[in-house]
Write an enzyme that holds these catalytic residues in place. Sequence first.
Site, PDB file in Angstrom:
ATOM      1  N   GLN A  61       0.829  -1.214   0.000  1.00  0.00           N
ATOM      2  CA  GLN A  61       0.000   0.000   0.000  1.00  0.00           C
ATOM      3  C   GLN A  61       0.867   1.270   0.000  1.00  0.00           C
ATOM      4  O   GLN A  61       0.595   2.215  -0.747  1.00  0.00           O
ATOM      5  CB  GLN A  61      -0.889  -0.017   1.245  1.00  0.00           C
ATOM      6  CG  GLN A  61      -1.949   1.083   1.281  1.00  0.00           C
ATOM      7  CD  GLN A  61      -2.906   0.906   2.477  1.00  0.00           C
ATOM      8  OE1 GLN A  61      -2.805  -0.066   3.233  1.00  0.00           O
ATOM      9  NE2 GLN A  61      -3.825   1.828   2.631  1.00  0.00           N
ATOM     10  N   LYS A  89      -5.064  -4.337  -1.121  1.00  0.00           N
ATOM     11  CA  LYS A  89      -6.369  -4.760  -0.625  1.00  0.00           C
ATOM     12  C   LYS A  89      -6.950  -5.893  -1.464  1.00  0.00           C
ATOM     13  O   LYS A  89      -8.140  -6.192  -1.354  1.00  0.00           O
ATOM     14  CB  LYS A  89      -7.338  -3.575  -0.663  1.00  0.00           C
ATOM     15  CG  LYS A  89      -6.813  -2.321   0.012  1.00  0.00           C
ATOM     16  CD  LYS A  89      -6.825  -2.443   1.516  1.00  0.00           C
ATOM     17  CE  LYS A  89      -6.502  -1.097   2.153  1.00  0.00           C
ATOM     18  NZ  LYS A  89      -6.770  -1.099   3.584  1.00  0.00           N
ATOM     19  N   THR A 139     -10.924 -10.200   1.676  1.00  0.00           N
ATOM     20  CA  THR A 139     -11.733  -9.498   2.682  1.00  0.00           C
ATOM     21  C   THR A 139     -12.667 -10.548   3.275  1.00  0.00           C
ATOM     22  O   THR A 139     -13.395 -11.205   2.536  1.00  0.00           O
ATOM     23  CB  THR A 139     -12.550  -8.363   2.025  1.00  0.00           C
ATOM     24  OG1 THR A 139     -11.644  -7.424   1.446  1.00  0.00           O
ATOM     25  CG2 THR A 139     -13.429  -7.661   3.045  1.00  0.00           C
ATOM     26  N   GLU A 148      -1.969   0.852  13.424  1.00  0.00           N
ATOM     27  CA  GLU A 148      -2.157   1.855  14.471  1.00  0.00           C
ATOM     28  C   GLU A 148      -1.663   1.354  15.825  1.00  0.00           C
ATOM     29  O   GLU A 148      -1.046   2.102  16.578  1.00  0.00           O
ATOM     30  CB  GLU A 148      -3.645   2.208  14.590  1.00  0.00           C
ATOM     31  CG  GLU A 148      -4.228   2.851  13.360  1.00  0.00           C
ATOM     32  CD  GLU A 148      -5.748   2.824  13.404  1.00  0.00           C
ATOM     33  OE1 GLU A 148      -6.341   1.890  12.838  1.00  0.00           O
ATOM     34  OE2 GLU A 148      -6.333   3.726  14.031  1.00  0.00           O
TER      35      GLU A 148
HETATM   36 CA    CA Z   1     -10.444  -1.036   4.623  1.00  0.00          CA
END
Ligand code: CA
Length: 418
Positions: free
Chosen positions: A237, A250, A254, A360
Amino acid sequence: MPLMKSWVTSANSADTPFPLNNLPYGVFSVGDMPPRCGVAIGAMILDMAAVEQAGLLDLGDPDLFDMPFWNGIMDLGSEVWANLRARLTQMLAEGSTDQAALEPMLVPLDQAELHMPIIVEEYTDFYAGRHHATNVGTMFRGAENALPPNWLHIPIGYNGRASSVVVSGTDIRRPWGQLKGPNDDLPRFAPSARFDLELEMGAIVGQASDGPISVTEADEAIFGYVLLNDWSARDIQAWEYQPLGPFQAKATATTISPWIVTKAALEPFRVDTPAREFELLDHLKDAGPMLYDIDLTVTLAPRGKAATVLARTNYREMYYSAAQQLAHHTTAGCPMNVGDLLGSGTISGPEKSQRGSLLELSWGGKEPITLDSGETRSFLEDGDTLALSGAARGDGYQIGFGPCTGTLLPALADPYAR
Ligand code: CA
């Protein structure tokens, strides 16, 4: 609203994710049986094809449950959605005269394999959680410029791929990709070393549209919600994302939870979006409470070891509702289809313990986190199993979503090596 009692006694506990108040829709199989639609109730699944064949439904079409997915039901619209839910509630309620007829149509949940509940027509992912966008922006651009100038005015999104959406329990293979060199030198082709999760909710579009729709119309068009883990390769990314946004980062997979929790089941849990710094333009203005109070948790279990809670957050932390995302999606005329899936974007809260991604939690890998086993993580290691869970908590009951899990398998050999 209190717990609604069912003659399926396992549905009457405060701990079951699937009380009569919930009635989520999925697709299941047992043994060699072909997959078919089912409704979760307590520790059981009600076989909807069997219910229909027995003539116990009166929804205007005798062949609604011939197909092993819920797209056809969604297409029929909100009146059929309401009638089906009302009939199921009546049949499964304590004291129902249908109990004897339905009992043979129940299958134990723990004996069933769960499949994709819908055919995903198209998949769009958003970036609409303010704490997540602020954290990521601070890491990449500094605290002053954390949110891009458009962020507080539109829910930023990108068009993903329906083909890469998989159901809970599907193994995920660590991808290869083009990565920037360690010292900003020329790129190389290698397995992603910064593979991550994103804790999200998915909204399922149940009514088609052709042209711009309002936020209220968008809310009416949403059929239900699932948990969603948007696996993300941060190193791919970082190299590819400017100027058009994420692409191969991505594209691996998913994962969604196997049960569609309907908008109707979540109705008592509606909450407002957070206070706004700028008033939204008219076409995106809030038109009532369209977020939901849903507790969300994600755990990580290294291979063969106990799971550690990575984060606890809540869907109400989103800055934009799924209805606002859907309305925005149609603004320039994009037709939306039954079965479209909208990812919320990573749902982080204001506290460190509420961050919905390892990017994060480990602050870009600079502050590795320590698991209960004593191991540390900056990003995912081979063999790690991620599990999302969600629950809206009512008076003596909860509305659960079922599992949303995936295990990361090692990268295969270089797919282009000769
Ligand atoms: Ca996302």
